[in-house]
Design an enzyme around this catalytic site. Structure first.
Site, mmCIF file in Angstrom:
data_model
loop_
_atom_site.group_PDB
_atom_site.id
_atom_site.type_symbol
_atom_site.label_atom_id
_atom_site.label_comp_id
_atom_site.label_asym_id
_atom_site.label_seq_id
_atom_site.Cartn_x
_atom_site.Cartn_y
_atom_site.Cartn_z
ATOM 1 N N ASN A 54 0.827 -1.212 0.000
ATOM 2 C CA ASN A 54 0.000 0.000 0.000
ATOM 3 C C ASN A 54 0.854 1.253 0.000
ATOM 4 O OD1 ASN A 54 -2.562 -1.076 -0.107
ATOM 5 N ND2 ASN A 54 -2.792 -1.214 2.120
ATOM 6 N N PHE A 88 -5.850 2.273 11.085
ATOM 7 C CA PHE A 88 -6.241 1.515 9.898
ATOM 8 C C PHE A 88 -5.608 2.160 8.674
ATOM 9 C CE2 PHE A 88 -9.373 1.092 13.179
ATOM 10 C CZ PHE A 88 -9.622 -0.263 13.198
ATOM 11 N N GLU A 89 -5.097 1.335 7.788
ATOM 12 C CA GLU A 89 -4.306 1.856 6.674
ATOM 13 C C GLU A 89 -5.131 2.685 5.686
ATOM 14 O OE1 GLU A 89 -2.749 -1.696 4.796
ATOM 15 O OE2 GLU A 89 -4.602 -2.719 5.332
ATOM 16 N N ASN A 90 -6.454 2.559 5.713
ATOM 17 C CA ASN A 90 -7.248 3.404 4.823
ATOM 18 C C ASN A 90 -7.238 4.862 5.264
ATOM 19 O OD1 ASN A 90 -8.855 3.153 7.088
ATOM 20 N ND2 ASN A 90 -10.724 2.604 5.976
#
Lengths: 284, 254, 284, 254
Positions: free
Chosen positions: C102, D49-51
């Site tokens: 990511n 959280f990676e979002n």
């Protein structure tokens, strides 16, 4: 165990002689004058000040004898012109100056906030700002283009003023941010002054307005009008007359000493300071 | 019609802004120039401020600094410095405005140190000026015309123009276009496309060519068809005076 | 001259065969499914898809025959597991896959958005993700530490779904942003779909909620429920059953073709799509 | 008391979270473990959280993905992926949770490609797993205990553990601490401080040591005082079942 304390305690505990301190991160907006004046009152010494454009707060800290070095892009009085204490101190060699552009000083902090030892940029190429140990020419590993590598900088303390925060330091920062998020992310300790301390539930109503995580914040202090004479979105206007008055009254060291006694040294706290100002005229 | 040199500079600077352009504004005269352009020929020009503001609408009151509330209120985007600088660095900003204490033949600007005889004078420094000079597609420079400010070579390059001329910018890796116009209180200069030095383009009304020649510290190139600068129109003047009613920036005796 | 147009026009004009397209930038939130389905209906071909985690939209575009290459960190069905079209296409060699984490895919776009040809990171060191032409080992010019240089990527188009925007494309993006700002800044064209188009004055009331400048946006399209079946903060919940149903109905190419005909190819537009869903159950 | 292997794993994972820690959570079982830790011994743990979400309060309803509205509502900070990864990269995240299709002796994880006889199977890929593996101070791994998943050397390193063991991480320049605990559906493993390979720490109730030995593809180190894993308490179980009432993640037949 809460992070909430008084300004006196926060400055006493978080700012130490010899520290590197980043402040004035909103450029001309939301400058933490209250915390800066407390640093002068507590006679902190040998500080390195880091910032982009710092209207007159850097000049006051220099005049207050707190500073040994400045690493910044612009030091002056935006409406008035020169910052006289700064000029005197740099011209006489009393303080060391490391010149940056706004972008290079921002990138020093951004690199540290991201946990990388440098970041590349295309600014400053060919300028004499390159005479700075934290800037180095380099080539892109992919394109071979000439770039400038900017070394990370982790200040000891960031001092930030914001509109509101909860007791953990989760803050709404309204208006322009300047290099606020970078400074918070880069620094070992963060002193946050705010107009209001609110419940966490209030902050969670609009988490998009939170500029940085409270996990990065060390101390939270309620200081109404803590950015005066700079403006604060949602709370008060800039006190233009105060800046012009400071400009007129800092042209010589003697005049500045009188100004400092009147507005900082001889005042016990921010409440006394505010009682000297027609603050209602500035309130939104 | 009477006007101050600063009012002429503002009008001339406004004409450098085209409609829909993204403009890195800065304070003082360029701010007024941007406001003027918006109400005349460039209603959809967008202004950008290094503190982290982008405005599609003009500010509704006179401002001393870009952080002032009239510049914050009604902003379209409130963000950080790096987001704004990113637009500049990726080539999205058409024009940036700069001033300076000292400028040289090749458009290099100094706002850091200057030599006054024996003494070195410390100036405020770059701020975002170096970034704009390096990265904007075009740079428009506004300066008060005093001979000591126009030198063969600046003492310190705060904001790179064309360095030593010719292909210097490309050799340095600079991606922005460099200075395109210099508007002073006495004349307007453009850049020679090959040598990259200033060319006198027009002289303001009531200023003599000799006065200009003697005021710069090098042998000045002069455009073949030298003109007189178009003075501000009465509409432009009334707009400028509405933005700066006290003449704070335009030094008008009221 | 306004940027506002229909989804059919926007996809027709902005997305071209062979383009590199970044979408699904909110990770599992605010995925632009409506625009993705229009790409399938318009039979765009040879696209390179770029994204971090893209729940099932990448899988649908691959199954729809639009894709020649994927450059992403994770392709699957977050609740269900595998993305079957993706698996089949990669295992058979029908599409090319470039693997990222990511952070590395985010940094490719961040570098382009910042106008630098690369950015450094400490992730991916020692991993087999390094077998990727956009990642290179390098050393810090200051500290000599080992780092990974990530090459900039400028996609042809970014497709973003947001809550509301004005006609210039100044958008409020509420909830988590993922890599939305990076994608917008990096791309040559930006297709923005929104739940509502509002007056600029509404946007200016809280300019801190604007995630990117409208000057970067090429087209603005009003598409209510444009992110269904993914969730959208302030508007609707995730349609969990829809994701599980898709999972069950995409296990074989034959089943997928039926699903595609029912939900995309044989539907003329988004209105017909929405009429097939109990949308009121999901609305906030 | 009856419980599923997944319920035991959640309880064991929750015990890896200390109060006030900043935790990179991820979905599925780690999400439940975090929720459990919050209501038991770690009320001030913070989830990331990676979002682009950070939460000080637990989510109020079961979630399938980190983007679900119950995870967004009540978040303390809603931002972008890079801001969250920045906390990780600068060493501010104490613990991250990972799963994987395949793991090896030195804690390397593969979620990209696996070899099934002749065939290469494509898996979903890294997502943020590689970032967490590289950068978190500690990494806790949860996996279903199937022999084919425990190999001497993974086919592809998606998320680096200790590479080939010993000082490998330092040699690669990795700044995070690497895997500290592996919790499977049958046992718990920790890391040998010198060789950096897994050491069998405890075996779950009703699982034999031989079963574990035969299920890993290398000669397994076993802790001198091998224990039985502490099963979930009834309080833990009732909490877990309140978070996942349908047993969607914990596979409990209801």
């Amino acid at each position: 165990m809460t992070k909430v304390c008084t300004l006196t305690e926060a400055v006493h505990t978080l700012v130490r002689d010899g520290d590197t301190v980043v402040l004035g991160t909103g450029l001309e907006h939301a400058i933490p004058f209250a915390a800066g004046h407390e640093i002068i009152r507590q006679r902190k010494r040998n500080l390195t000040l880091v910032g982009p454009i710092s209207d007159i707060l850097f000049d006051q800290l220099i005049g207050g004898g707190c500073v040994k070095k400045v690493e910044a892009a612009w030091i002056g009085n935006v409406a008035g012109g020169s910052a006289y204490n700064f000029r005197r101190a740099v011209e006489s060699g009393a303080i060391e100056m490391v010149d940056h552009s706004n972008l290079t000083v921002a990138l020093r902090l951004q690199a540290a906030a991201w946990g990388v030892p440098f970041l590349p940029t295309r600014t400053a190429l060919g300028s004499d700002l390159m005479d700075n140990p934290s800037l180095k020419s380099m080539r892109c590993p992919f394109t071979n283009e000439l770039l400038v590598a900017v070394a990370a900088l982790s200040p000891d303390v960031a001092i930030i003023h914001a509109q509101r925060a909860d007791a953990n330091g989760n803050a709404y920062c309204l208006g322009n941010l300047g290099i606020t998020t970078q400074a918070v992310g880069a620094s070992r300790r963060v002193l946050l002054t705010v107009e209001e301390i609110v419940e966490p539930e209030i902050i969670c109503e609009r988490p998009e307005l939170v500029a940085f995580s409270g996990t990065c914040v060390t101390a939270v202090v309620k200081v109404p009008f803590g950015a005066h004479p700079s403006p604060l979105v949602g709370y008060y206007h800039r006190d233009d007359a105060y800046f012009l008055d400071y400009h007129a009254r800092s042209k010589t060291p003697q005049e500045f000493e009188k100004w400092l006694a009147e507005w900082v040294s001889h005042l016990p706290d921010r409440a006394q300071y505010l009682s000297k100002i027609k603050i209602e005229k500035l309130r939104l | 019609m009477n006007y101050t040199p600063q009012e002429l500079m503002v009008a001339a600077a406004a004409r450098q802004i085209q409609d829909r352009e993204l403009v890195f504004v800065g304070m003082r005269l360029p701010m007024l120039a941007f406001q003027l352009a918006k109400v005349t020929h460039a209603p959809r020009a967008v202004s950008l401020f290094e503190n982290g503001l982008l405005r599609e609408a003009s500010a509704q009151a006179m401002i001393y600094t870009m952080g002032d509330l009239p510049n914050q209120i009604g902003a379209t985007w409130a963000t950080g410095l790096i987001d704004v600088m990113a637009l500049l660095q990726r080539g999205a900003v058409e024009v940036g405005f700069l001033g300076g204490a000292q400028i040289d033949r090749f458009g290099n600007l100094n706002t850091t140190w200057s030599n006054a005889g024996e003494r070195k004078l410390r100036l405020p420094g770059s701020g975002g000026a170096c970034d704009i000079a390096c990265l904007a597609k075009r740079v428009v420079i506004l300066m008060n015309h005093e001979p000591r400010r126009f030198v063969e070579r600046v003492d310190y390059i705060t904001s790179p123009g064309y360095g030593s001329g010719g292909a210097w910018r490309r050799e340095q890796g600079l991606t922005g276009g460099g200075p395109s116009v210099l508007i002073t209180s006495k004349a307007i200069f453009t850049i020679d496309s090959a040598s990259k030095e200033w060319v006198l383009h027009s002289v303001h009304p009531r200023v003599s060519l000799d006065e200009i020649k003697q005021s710069v510290g090098w042998r000045l190139q002069i455009a073949p068809e030298l003109r007189e600068t178009v003075p501000p129109t009465s509409e432009e003047l009334s707009r400028i005076r509405a933005f700066d009613p006290q003449g704070f920036w335009t030094r008008r005796a009221v």
